[in-house]
Design a protein around this motif. Structure first.
Motif, PDB file in Angstrom:
ATOM      1  N   THR A  43       0.859  -1.179   0.000  1.00 14.30           N
ATOM      2  CA  THR A  43       0.000   0.000   0.000  1.00 14.30           C
ATOM      3  C   THR A  43       0.898   1.233   0.000  1.00 14.30           C
ATOM      4  N   PHE A  44       0.517   2.245  -0.773  1.00 17.67           N
ATOM      5  CA  PHE A  44       1.389   3.394  -1.043  1.00 17.67           C
ATOM      6  C   PHE A  44       0.873   4.659  -0.361  1.00 17.67           C
ATOM      7  N   TYR A  45       1.800   5.408   0.266  1.00 21.99           N
ATOM      8  CA  TYR A  45       1.474   6.609   1.029  1.00 21.99           C
ATOM      9  C   TYR A  45       2.462   7.721   0.706  1.00 21.99           C
ATOM     10  N   ASN A  46       1.999   8.975   0.898  1.00 20.41           N
ATOM     11  CA  ASN A  46       2.928  10.101   0.799  1.00 20.41           C
ATOM     12  C   ASN A  46       3.526  10.352   2.178  1.00 20.41           C
ATOM     13  N   LYS A  88       0.427   3.916 -11.244  1.00 18.39           N
ATOM     14  CA  LYS A  88      -0.820   4.693 -11.084  1.00 18.39           C
ATOM     15  C   LYS A  88      -1.919   3.873 -10.399  1.00 18.39           C
ATOM     16  N   VAL A  89      -1.513   3.035  -9.425  1.00 20.49           N
ATOM     17  CA  VAL A  89      -2.458   2.274  -8.615  1.00 20.49           C
ATOM     18  C   VAL A  89      -2.194   2.561  -7.136  1.00 20.49           C
ATOM     19  N   TYR A  90      -3.209   2.360  -6.305  1.00 18.48           N
ATOM     20  CA  TYR A  90      -3.093   2.640  -4.876  1.00 18.48           C
ATOM     21  C   TYR A  90      -2.605   1.455  -4.059  1.00 18.48           C
ATOM     22  N   LYS A  91      -2.881   0.258  -4.559  1.00 12.62           N
ATOM     23  CA  LYS A  91      -2.499  -0.943  -3.819  1.00 12.62           C
ATOM     24  C   LYS A  91      -2.186  -2.062  -4.801  1.00 12.62           C
ATOM     25  N   GLN A 146       0.479 -14.214  -8.949  1.00 14.72           N
ATOM     26  CA  GLN A 146      -0.539 -13.299  -9.469  1.00 14.72           C
ATOM     27  C   GLN A 146      -0.371 -11.934  -8.819  1.00 14.72           C
ATOM     28  N   LEU A 147      -0.747 -10.889  -9.556  1.00  9.99           N
ATOM     29  CA  LEU A 147      -0.731  -9.515  -9.054  1.00  9.99           C
ATOM     30  C   LEU A 147      -2.013  -8.838  -9.489  1.00  9.99           C
ATOM     31  N   ASN A 148      -2.686  -8.207  -8.526  1.00  8.07           N
ATOM     32  CA  ASN A 148      -3.900  -7.441  -8.806  1.00  8.07           C
ATOM     33  C   ASN A 148      -3.748  -6.047  -8.220  1.00  8.07           C
ATOM     34  N   PHE A 149      -4.413  -5.073  -8.858  1.00  7.70           N
ATOM     35  CA  PHE A 149      -4.337  -3.677  -8.442  1.00  7.70           C
ATOM     36  C   PHE A 149      -5.677  -3.225  -7.872  1.00  7.70           C
ATOM     37  N   TYR A 150      -5.617  -2.285  -6.884  1.00  8.88           N
ATOM     38  CA  TYR A 150      -6.830  -1.803  -6.222  1.00  8.88           C
ATOM     39  C   TYR A 150      -6.803  -0.293  -6.052  1.00  8.88           C
ATOM     40  N   ASP A 151      -8.024   0.280  -6.030  1.00 10.60           N
ATOM     41  CA  ASP A 151      -8.182   1.721  -5.836  1.00 10.60           C
ATOM     42  C   ASP A 151      -8.376   2.032  -4.353  1.00 10.60           C
ATOM     43  N   LEU A 152      -8.703   3.276  -4.038  1.00  9.83           N
ATOM     44  CA  LEU A 152      -8.889   3.698  -2.641  1.00  9.83           C
ATOM     45  C   LEU A 152     -10.079   3.018  -1.967  1.00  9.83           C
ATOM     46  N   ASN A 182      -1.652   2.115 -15.299  1.00 17.95           N
ATOM     47  CA  ASN A 182      -1.450   3.062 -16.398  1.00 17.95           C
ATOM     48  C   ASN A 182      -1.238   2.346 -17.732  1.00 17.95           C
ATOM     49  N   TRP A 183      -0.951   1.055 -17.704  1.00 16.41           N
ATOM     50  CA  TRP A 183      -0.823   0.277 -18.932  1.00 16.41           C
ATOM     51  C   TRP A 183      -2.084  -0.527 -19.209  1.00 16.41           C
ATOM     52  N   LYS A 184      -3.181  -0.202 -18.530  1.00 21.39           N
ATOM     53  CA  LYS A 184      -4.500  -0.820 -18.744  1.00 21.39           C
ATOM     54  C   LYS A 184      -4.539  -2.298 -18.322  1.00 21.39           C
ATOM     55  N   ILE A 185      -3.637  -2.658 -17.397  1.00 24.93           N
ATOM     56  CA  ILE A 185      -3.579  -4.028 -16.880  1.00 24.93           C
ATOM     57  C   ILE A 185      -4.156  -4.037 -15.468  1.00 24.93           C
ATOM     58  N   ALA A 186      -5.064  -4.987 -15.197  1.00 23.82           N
ATOM     59  CA  ALA A 186      -5.660  -5.132 -13.869  1.00 23.82           C
ATOM     60  C   ALA A 186      -5.086  -6.345 -13.134  1.00 23.82           C
ATOM     61  N   GLU A 187      -4.566  -7.307 -13.899  1.00 21.03           N
ATOM     62  CA  GLU A 187      -4.065  -8.533 -13.272  1.00 21.03           C
ATOM     63  C   GLU A 187      -2.942  -9.137 -14.095  1.00 21.03           C
ATOM     64  N   TYR A 188      -1.909  -9.563 -13.391  1.00 25.92           N
ATOM     65  CA  TYR A 188      -0.822 -10.351 -13.976  1.00 25.92           C
ATOM     66  C   TYR A 188      -0.927 -11.761 -13.408  1.00 25.92           C
TER      67      TYR A 188
END
Length: 181
Positions: free
Chosen positions: A15-18, A29-32, A45-51, A59-65
């Protein structure tokens, strides 16, 4: 900017924080990022999540590896939010990818594969791109090859990219060459 790593069952969560502790997007360009691990704790496997903890695309239009180890490759497949297979990036048409690692576990070759996991050329005549690193880990060259492993030009008109570094290891330039260098 900081990353919090946490572990739950078979998952590694990043999870990414400032600096103020507010959730932010990373360079994809993903939050998690949530990695699913196999029984040997290898990422499969890798999945991306929003807030809101909903699946999102990078940013490359990929949701899952998804990665699967075979005798010859680590086979990588990428999917969008609708579960459709997508290319390695929006600007480079490589579908299913066979990754070959060097003795240190660093990718040295990426091969464009068909559904039978055979090496095939993309529409630009490129079947693989191969990477070279120096002794301190700098990515120094990348080359493009046809299905017979001959150097070939990519869609941007070059076959070799050679990075230039200064004495501190900062990338300060890039030289591009055709198949004759």
């Amino acid at each position: 900017y900081k990353v919090i790593f946490s572990y739950e069952n078979d998952r590694e969560i990043r999870t990414f924080y400032n600096a103020s502790g507010k959730r932010v997007k990373n360079d994809r360009k993903v939050y998690k990022e949530v990695y699913t691990l196999d029984e040997n704790n290898v990422k499969k496997q890798l999945n991306f999540y929003d807030l809101d903890e909903k699946p999102m695309k990078s940013n490359w239009k990929i949701a899952e590896y998804q990665w699967q180890k075979t005798e010859k490759y680590t086979v990588e497949k990428r999917y969008n939010l609708k579960g459709k297979l997508v290319n390695i990036s929006p600007y480079f048409p490589f579908g299913i990818t066979g990754i070959v690692l060097d003795e240190k576990g660093v990718p040295k070759g990426h091969y464009n594969l068909n559904e039978r996991l055979e090496i095939v050329e993309n529409r630009h005549g490129v079947a693989s791109y191969q990477d070279t690193y120096d002794k301190i880990g700098n990515h120094i060259t990348y080359t493009y090859h046809d299905k017979d492993d001959n150097l070939t030009k990519n869609q941007w008109g070059y076959a070799i990219g050679e990075k230039v570094y200064d004495e501190l290891g900062n990338n300060i330039g890039l030289n591009l060459y055709d198949t004759n260098k």
